[in-house]
Motif scaffolding. Sequence first.
Motif, PDB file in Angstrom:
ATOM      1  N   ARG A 269       0.828  -1.196   0.000  1.00 43.03           N
ATOM      2  CA  ARG A 269       0.000   0.000   0.000  1.00 43.03           C
ATOM      3  C   ARG A 269       0.864   1.247   0.000  1.00 43.03           C
ATOM      4  O   ARG A 269       1.901   1.323   0.647  1.00 43.03           O
ATOM      5  CB  ARG A 269      -0.911   0.013   1.229  1.00 43.03           C
ATOM      6  CG  ARG A 269      -1.780   1.272   1.325  1.00 43.03           C
ATOM      7  CD  ARG A 269      -2.773   1.174   2.473  1.00 43.03           C
ATOM      8  NE  ARG A 269      -3.534   2.419   2.561  1.00 43.03           N
ATOM      9  CZ  ARG A 269      -3.206   3.430   3.356  1.00 43.03           C
ATOM     10  NH1 ARG A 269      -2.141   3.335   4.134  1.00 43.03           N
ATOM     11  NH2 ARG A 269      -3.931   4.533   3.378  1.00 43.03           N
ATOM     12  N   GLY A 270       0.416   2.243  -0.764  1.00 41.62           N
ATOM     13  CA  GLY A 270       1.070   3.540  -0.729  1.00 41.62           C
ATOM     14  C   GLY A 270       2.519   3.485  -1.172  1.00 41.62           C
ATOM     15  O   GLY A 270       2.864   2.908  -2.211  1.00 41.62           O
ATOM     16  N   ALA A 271       3.396   4.051  -0.354  1.00 42.18           N
ATOM     17  CA  ALA A 271       4.813   4.123  -0.695  1.00 42.18           C
ATOM     18  C   ALA A 271       5.476   2.750  -0.760  1.00 42.18           C
ATOM     19  O   ALA A 271       6.560   2.608  -1.336  1.00 42.18           O
ATOM     20  CB  ALA A 271       5.537   5.014   0.313  1.00 42.18           C
ATOM     21  N   ALA A 272       4.828   1.733  -0.180  1.00 46.43           N
ATOM     22  CA  ALA A 272       5.383   0.378  -0.232  1.00 46.43           C
ATOM     23  C   ALA A 272       5.221  -0.258  -1.610  1.00 46.43           C
ATOM     24  O   ALA A 272       5.841  -1.295  -1.894  1.00 46.43           O
ATOM     25  CB  ALA A 272       4.726  -0.492   0.828  1.00 46.43           C
ATOM     26  N   ILE A 273       4.388   0.331  -2.478  1.00 43.88           N
ATOM     27  CA  ILE A 273       4.292  -0.139  -3.865  1.00 43.88           C
ATOM     28  C   ILE A 273       5.499   0.415  -4.612  1.00 43.88           C
ATOM     29  O   ILE A 273       5.616   1.627  -4.816  1.00 43.88           O
ATOM     30  CB  ILE A 273       2.983   0.329  -4.529  1.00 43.88           C
ATOM     31  CG1 ILE A 273       1.762  -0.075  -3.693  1.00 43.88           C
ATOM     32  CG2 ILE A 273       2.860  -0.240  -5.940  1.00 43.88           C
ATOM     33  CD1 ILE A 273       0.438   0.464  -4.228  1.00 43.88           C
ATOM     34  N   LEU A 310      -0.776  10.559  -5.102  1.00 44.40           N
ATOM     35  CA  LEU A 310      -1.884   9.981  -4.331  1.00 44.40           C
ATOM     36  C   LEU A 310      -1.562   8.553  -3.896  1.00 44.40           C
ATOM     37  O   LEU A 310      -2.449   7.694  -3.850  1.00 44.40           O
ATOM     38  CB  LEU A 310      -3.175   9.992  -5.154  1.00 44.40           C
ATOM     39  CG  LEU A 310      -3.814  11.355  -5.435  1.00 44.40           C
ATOM     40  CD1 LEU A 310      -5.021  11.195  -6.361  1.00 44.40           C
ATOM     41  CD2 LEU A 310      -4.241  12.048  -4.148  1.00 44.40           C
ATOM     42  N   ALA A 311      -0.323   8.292  -3.573  1.00 46.63           N
ATOM     43  CA  ALA A 311       0.115   6.918  -3.302  1.00 46.63           C
ATOM     44  C   ALA A 311      -0.677   6.263  -2.185  1.00 46.63           C
ATOM     45  O   ALA A 311      -1.023   5.078  -2.257  1.00 46.63           O
ATOM     46  CB  ALA A 311       1.605   6.911  -2.966  1.00 46.63           C
ATOM     47  N   SER A 312      -1.011   7.021  -1.130  1.00 43.66           N
ATOM     48  CA  SER A 312      -1.662   6.415   0.034  1.00 43.66           C
ATOM     49  C   SER A 312      -3.082   5.935  -0.267  1.00 43.66           C
ATOM     50  O   SER A 312      -3.680   5.233   0.546  1.00 43.66           O
ATOM     51  CB  SER A 312      -1.702   7.414   1.190  1.00 43.66           C
ATOM     52  OG  SER A 312      -2.491   8.547   0.854  1.00 43.66           O
TER      53      SER A 312
END
Length: 450
Positions: A269-273, A310-312
Amino acid sequence: MILSLSPNNPAVPASCFRLAPSRPPFRQQIVTDPGTVDAQAWNDLLARQHAPTPFMRREYLAALHASGSAVPETGWAPRFMLLWDGAALAAACPLYVKAHSYGEYVFDWAWANAYAEHGLRYYPKALVAVPFTPVPGSRLLARDAAARAALVRALLAWCTQHKLSSLHVLFGDDEDVAACAAADLMPRHQVQFHWKNLRPPRSPAARGALPPEGALAALGRPGGGSEHELGPYRDFEDFLAALTQDKRKKIRQERRKVAAAGVRFRSARGAAITPADWAFFYRCYERTYLEHGNEPYLTPAFFEAMARDLASHWVLFIAERAGQPIACSLIAVSADLAGVGGQNDSEMVAYGRYWGALERVDCLHFEACYYQPIDWCIRHGVARFEGGAQGEHKMARALLPVATTSCHWLAHPAFADAVARFLAREDQGMERYLHDLQERSPLRHASAPA
């Protein structure tokens, strides 16, 4: 530009003038590049709405334009309408002039054909919508009901001024629908399938009766609930226990098939992608379209903007076999998970968006698009998972029918009358269809044997 409407113009419904407030007119602005709209003003107004979604954020809409996805060259000419009260943004909406009806998910091709058969032009038409995104939510952003009514009047006047055939407000919320109805736009209802993180009521009577005939829009509106529902599911097994035996058995069989094929999932999710994850996702997304003979609506640049801005709001599920990715699905979420470590947020909503696979595995689509997201939603306390447009097969996975509403205005009086009669007949059929779907609910009663 100062908004002014003339009651002598027969193309604008008389109700528009009955609703006109006794106040100085708003200053009207038409914007052809969404990226130039003040993000703070737009997003602040969005946050005040009844049903905000991430797809109406200025960043999302600007990315559609900047990436070349929704631009005049693809048949989407932005004409965002903003109404200003001095320096304050009072109302706004994403308005497009369309040269076709692709990417809308409210089908009016038959209307366009009828115009053509009578030697009339249906295109260009005006559309208030989020391109390629059939997600219900607020479309007519406004600080209050008076500003929303003024926005509808301004839209109708602008369409008349530019001699457009029609105006369509797609997948609006209840406040949008009410404002459009007050201006004599015609409502049109469709069905989507949404999953709710709530145990079912204890008895058929507690499920809530169908609304009376003619009250179709009240049935299963997104976000609706019941006082008889028993709270969120504890885990995926608790969810399965709420289903009828045949549906529960089928889901377990489908999940076993995917696991037996050696497929395992991971989520990010988010920055972990990671950039590599996004690149793999686009390969899958693109293949889904190409396999059906179409070019994808969205470009790689659009998803690069999502990762940056809008990563989150994104969660990616990646299927792997023998350590290699073979498929994925991408869902959006309405808000950040509260607190450190993903604390629950009972108001959060998830939206099924895209999927694709590089290898074929039996039942992989169901696992990637429904079971993995539902499991994730349960673990994170997400209130609702909206499965998107169409697909009765979603009911077997406990995504239940809800009514969505769009609103339509046609400038040609005779065609407007014909469409009104058509929509009345369509509504009758839709009520019967929804009643039939309700009778086939996959949820068991708490008193029924497990």
